[in-house]
Design a protein around this motif. Structure first.
Motif, PDB file in Angstrom:
ATOM      1  N   ILE A  22       0.832  -1.204   0.000  1.00  0.00           N
ATOM      2  CA  ILE A  22       0.000   0.000   0.000  1.00  0.00           C
ATOM      3  C   ILE A  22       0.870   1.259   0.000  1.00  0.00           C
ATOM      4  O   ILE A  22       0.609   2.224  -0.735  1.00  0.00           O
ATOM      5  CB  ILE A  22      -0.949  -0.005   1.216  1.00  0.00           C
ATOM      6  N   LEU A  23       1.936   1.257   0.809  1.00  0.00           N
ATOM      7  CA  LEU A  23       2.831   2.414   0.871  1.00  0.00           C
ATOM      8  C   LEU A  23       3.543   2.633  -0.464  1.00  0.00           C
ATOM      9  O   LEU A  23       3.702   3.778  -0.915  1.00  0.00           O
ATOM     10  CB  LEU A  23       3.850   2.222   1.995  1.00  0.00           C
ATOM     11  N   TRP A  26       1.080   4.085  -2.851  1.00  0.00           N
ATOM     12  CA  TRP A  26       0.854   5.492  -2.487  1.00  0.00           C
ATOM     13  C   TRP A  26       1.993   6.364  -3.057  1.00  0.00           C
ATOM     14  O   TRP A  26       1.744   7.393  -3.688  1.00  0.00           O
ATOM     15  CB  TRP A  26       0.778   5.614  -0.966  1.00  0.00           C
ATOM     16  N   GLU A  27       3.233   5.945  -2.792  1.00  0.00           N
ATOM     17  CA  GLU A  27       4.377   6.716  -3.266  1.00  0.00           C
ATOM     18  C   GLU A  27       4.407   6.779  -4.791  1.00  0.00           C
ATOM     19  O   GLU A  27       4.707   7.825  -5.376  1.00  0.00           O
ATOM     20  CB  GLU A  27       5.674   6.102  -2.740  1.00  0.00           C
ATOM     21  N   LEU A  46      -2.618  13.848  -3.906  1.00  0.00           N
ATOM     22  CA  LEU A  46      -2.029  12.683  -3.237  1.00  0.00           C
ATOM     23  C   LEU A  46      -0.585  13.026  -2.878  1.00  0.00           C
ATOM     24  O   LEU A  46       0.291  13.035  -3.739  1.00  0.00           O
ATOM     25  CB  LEU A  46      -2.078  11.447  -4.141  1.00  0.00           C
ATOM     26  N   TYR A  48       3.266  12.797  -1.085  1.00  0.00           N
ATOM     27  CA  TYR A  48       4.240  11.765  -0.772  1.00  0.00           C
ATOM     28  C   TYR A  48       4.090  11.384   0.710  1.00  0.00           C
ATOM     29  O   TYR A  48       4.078  12.252   1.588  1.00  0.00           O
ATOM     30  CB  TYR A  48       5.661  12.262  -1.031  1.00  0.00           C
ATOM     31  N   ILE A  49       4.007  10.091   0.961  1.00  0.00           N
ATOM     32  CA  ILE A  49       3.783   9.648   2.332  1.00  0.00           C
ATOM     33  C   ILE A  49       4.976   9.975   3.228  1.00  0.00           C
ATOM     34  O   ILE A  49       4.812  10.293   4.409  1.00  0.00           O
ATOM     35  CB  ILE A  49       3.468   8.130   2.371  1.00  0.00           C
ATOM     36  N   TRP A 232      -2.508  16.703   5.996  1.00  0.00           N
ATOM     37  CA  TRP A 232      -2.491  15.240   5.915  1.00  0.00           C
ATOM     38  C   TRP A 232      -2.000  14.623   7.221  1.00  0.00           C
ATOM     39  O   TRP A 232      -2.399  13.518   7.594  1.00  0.00           O
ATOM     40  CB  TRP A 232      -1.619  14.801   4.743  1.00  0.00           C
TER      41      TRP A 232
END
Length: 271
Positions: A22-23, A26-27, A46, A48-49, A232
């Motif tokens: 998932i990470l 996301w990235e 969206l 960057y985590i 976020w």
């Protein structure tokens, strides 16, 4: 024992793999939006985590302080709403007339959206803490009442007949049988209500409260892209608060209802 360890390792390994996937997605999505698609304000779409986590670490003391305010008000309303909901479940189980009378009003009360009721309550009371408590209690009592009442009614007829054969009073019947049967349903309602209580408190804070995690959300949105990672970060903290309350309830459920199948010991695994 060895089999149990392998099983636990396999479950944890699967969770880690899913979390990592998932990470990475996301990235990759953030990279595509910012560097490939080159959309306007990409972090708002969206982020960057790793930048979100960096912002969370940077503002961690403030996040914890404001999150504690939100959590404190939420859990106060949650406890009050749970007590009221459980009391209503017992009252409704005592009398079918009471159940038929209260049910329509309870259902109608849940038709009012939180986002519409929160500003009304806050506008009337002008007290942010009390408004958060009331809203958290409001979203809590209904799921608790419905699920606890279902638990009370789940008692088998043979159990009731056995208790009556011993001339058990209504008080004894509830103390020895019905309240115990209501606990699994009660905890189901509590776990449903926990995230809602946090959300209700945050919505009140969005209406102009002086403190709380919702205030940080509003202020970060006010500055637009300059504070987008701060926004976020508040979302992650809100999720963490809801998860914390959910885990507390799960631990209480395991402690108070050890007879449930999912909490029973499976016996020794083969070595």
């Amino acid at each position: 024992m060895t089999g149990r360890l392998f099983k636990k390792f396999g479950q944890n390994g699967t969770f880690v793999l899913w979390a990592a996937a998932i990470l990475l997605l996301w990235e990759a999505g953030a990279w595509f939006i910012e560097d490939i698609a080159q959309l306007t304000a990409p972090a708002s779409k969206l982020p960057y985590i790793h930048r979100v986590l960096s912002s969370l670490v940077e503002h961690f003391p403030t996040m914890i302080k404001q999150g504690a305010v939100t959590f404190g008000n939420s859990i106060t309303g949650f406890v009050i709403g749970s007590a009221i909901g459980f009391a209503l479940a017992i009252l409704m189980s005592l009398s079918r007339t009471v159940e038929n009378t209260l049910s329509p009003y309870m259902i109608a009360s849940q038709m009012i959206p939180i986002i519409g009721l929160a500003p009304i309550i806050y506008g009337i009371i002008h007290d942010a803490a009390l408004s958060r408590v009331l809203m958290a209690g409001y979203v809590t009592f209904f799921p608790v009442t419905i699920n606890a009442l279902r638990g009370i009614k789940s008692i088998k007829q043979e159990q009731l007949e056995l208790m009556r054969s011993y001339a058990a009073s209504t008080w004894t019947l509830y103390l020895k049988l019905k309240l115990k049967s209501a606990l699994p349903g009660l905890f189901a309602g509590l776990k449903l209500s926990a995230p809602l209580a946090i959300t209700a408190s945050i919505i009140v804070e969005l209406m102009g409260a002086p403190d709380g995690i919702g205030v940080l959300m509003v202020s970060s949105l006010y500055y637009g892209t300059a504070q987008v990672y701060m926004f976020w970060s508040t979302v992650l903290i809100s999720m963490a608060i809801g998860l914390l309350l959910y885990l507390i309830i799960t631990l209480l459920e395991r402690w108070m209802t050890p007879w449930q199948p999912e909490f029973r010991s499976k016996g020794r695994d083969e070595t």
